[in-house]
Design a protein around this motif. Structure first.
Motif, short mmCIF file in Angstrom:
data_model
loop_
_atom_site.label_atom_id
_atom_site.label_comp_id
_atom_site.label_asym_id
_atom_site.label_seq_id
_atom_site.Cartn_x
_atom_site.Cartn_y
_atom_site.Cartn_z
N ILE A 7 0.83 -1.21 0.00
CA ILE A 7 0.00 0.00 0.00
C ILE A 7 0.86 1.25 0.00
N VAL A 8 1.90 1.27 0.84
CA VAL A 8 2.79 2.43 0.92
C VAL A 8 3.48 2.67 -0.43
N LEU A 9 4.00 1.61 -1.04
CA LEU A 9 4.70 1.74 -2.32
C LEU A 9 3.72 2.07 -3.44
N ALA A 10 2.51 1.53 -3.36
CA ALA A 10 1.49 1.86 -4.38
C ALA A 10 1.16 3.34 -4.35
N ASN A 11 1.06 3.90 -3.15
CA ASN A 11 0.83 5.34 -3.02
C ASN A 11 1.92 6.13 -3.72
N PHE A 12 3.16 5.68 -3.54
CA PHE A 12 4.28 6.39 -4.16
C PHE A 12 4.25 6.28 -5.68
N PHE A 13 4.18 5.05 -6.19
CA PHE A 13 4.29 4.84 -7.64
C PHE A 13 3.12 5.46 -8.40
N ILE A 14 1.92 5.30 -7.88
CA ILE A 14 0.75 5.87 -8.56
C ILE A 14 0.83 7.39 -8.62
N THR A 15 1.20 8.00 -7.49
CA THR A 15 1.29 9.46 -7.49
C THR A 15 2.46 9.95 -8.34
N TYR A 16 3.56 9.22 -8.34
CA TYR A 16 4.71 9.66 -9.13
C TYR A 16 4.41 9.61 -10.63
N PHE A 17 3.89 8.49 -11.10
CA PHE A 17 3.69 8.32 -12.55
C PHE A 17 2.42 9.00 -13.05
N CYS A 18 1.49 9.34 -12.16
CA CYS A 18 0.26 10.00 -12.59
C CYS A 18 0.31 11.52 -12.42
N THR A 19 1.34 12.01 -11.75
CA THR A 19 1.46 13.46 -11.60
C THR A 19 1.94 14.07 -12.91
N VAL A 20 1.24 15.08 -13.37
CA VAL A 20 1.60 15.78 -14.60
C VAL A 20 2.45 16.99 -14.24
N GLY A 21 3.62 17.10 -14.87
CA GLY A 21 4.49 18.24 -14.58
C GLY A 21 5.94 17.84 -14.68
N THR A 22 6.78 18.60 -14.02
CA THR A 22 8.22 18.36 -14.05
C THR A 22 8.60 17.21 -13.12
N ILE A 23 9.87 16.79 -13.20
CA ILE A 23 10.36 15.77 -12.28
C ILE A 23 10.25 16.25 -10.84
N GLN A 24 10.49 17.55 -10.63
CA GLN A 24 10.36 18.12 -9.29
C GLN A 24 8.92 17.99 -8.78
#
Length: 298
Positions: A215-232
């Motif tokens: 669950i913790v890692l899913a929160n990270f990966f989903i938010t990282y790859f679904c966030t639109v914008g820069t790497i920052q």
């Protein structure tokens, strides 16, 4: 060993307070009010952060734990684990999330803007979202949540921002020492919370530990790859979203779920969350740092 555990439990609130204050003050030392205003003028990362944390995170926790409920043992054990995971994921905006952003090289100003909005959103929306994900009547102590956020977020961040605005040279000189205090106290927080709760971790079982980690890692990966914008933007949203406000979740647990023995499961989830966040942040900083360097060279 029992006496050591008693001492560790007794000092938990103090080391946690030192960690939170040092971390938030350090963040305040590194940003200006002007940078913070600019971050609020970029609504897309802020909106995505809100959606991920207020809706998606508890939904992930609910789907994963309910989907695997049959593997947790008895119905009572399954219910305990489901409530623990979902309850923690309902409360975003943890001050410890700022340490993740700092370790991972995210944008401090954007993280403060997101933390501010998340804190407000938790107060406004959780009384309505909690009944959607949790069984029975859930009492949300709104006044207590507000007071906790003022003490742990507004005051230390305000101190850092104000000193950086009025005496930037002092803030710059003090930053290294405050960061060191933050890092040392973070290690002490891990020790003080882990050692007295090792038995609870073992009792929860390896399977449940794995589910919490998913669950913790899913929160990270989903938010990282679904966030639109820069790497920052991606780093800031995902790293801030990994940490949940365990203190607020614990307050709600004692008020609404006294009949369930969920505190050991919640402590276990919190330990898994703390342990997972640090290496993910450091790895992300290393990987994305190389990407940024290659982009600049090209």
């Amino acid at each position: 060993m029992e006496q050591v555990n008693q001492i560790l439990v007794a000092v938990q609130p103090y080391v946690l307070l030192i960690f939170v204050y040092a971390t938030m003050i350090a963040i305040g030392f590194t940003i200006t009010i002007k940078q913070l205003v600019v971050s609020f003028k970029r609504p897309l990362p802020l909106i995505l952060c809100l959606l991920f944390n207020i809706i998606v995170a508890p939904l992930i926790a609910s789907l994963v734990t309910n989907g695997l409920a049959a593997s947790f043992g008895s119905k009572s054990d399954a219910t305990t684990i489901i409530i623990a995971a979902v309850l923690i994921n309902l409360f975003a905006g943890a001050p410890a999330g700022m340490k993740n952003v700092q370790l991972g090289g995210g944008d401090g100003a954007s993280a403060v803007a997101m933390l501010t909005l998340l804190s407000i959103a938790v107060v406004i929306f959780t009384p309505f979202t909690a009944p959607l994900f949790l069984p029975g009547d859930v009492t949300i102590p709104v006044a207590k949540i507000v007071w906790t956020l003022i003490i742990l977020v507004v005051i230390p961040l305000g101190i850092g921002l104000m000193l950086n605005s009025v005496k930037p040279n002092i803030a710059k000189k003090a930053l290294k020492s405050v960061n060191e205090i933050s890092s040392i106290s973070m290690i002490l927080v891990l020790v003080c919370f882990m050692l007295p709760n090792l038995q609870s971790v073992f009792d929860t079982g390896l399977y449940a530990l794995s589910v919490f980690g998913i669950i913790v890692l899913a929160n990270f990966f989903i938010t990282y790859f679904c966030t639109v914008g820069t790497i920052q933007d991606k780093k800031t949203v995902s790293l801030l979203s990994m940490s949940k406000n365990f203190g607020v979740a614990l307050s709600v647990a004692t008020a609404a779920f006294a009949s369930y023995d969920i505190i050991p499961a919640m402590m276990t989830y919190a330990i898994v969350m703390m342990i997972a966040c640090i290496p993910v942040a450091l790895i992300l900083k290393h990987v994305t740092g190389e990407k940024v360097a290659l982009t600049r060279k090209s």
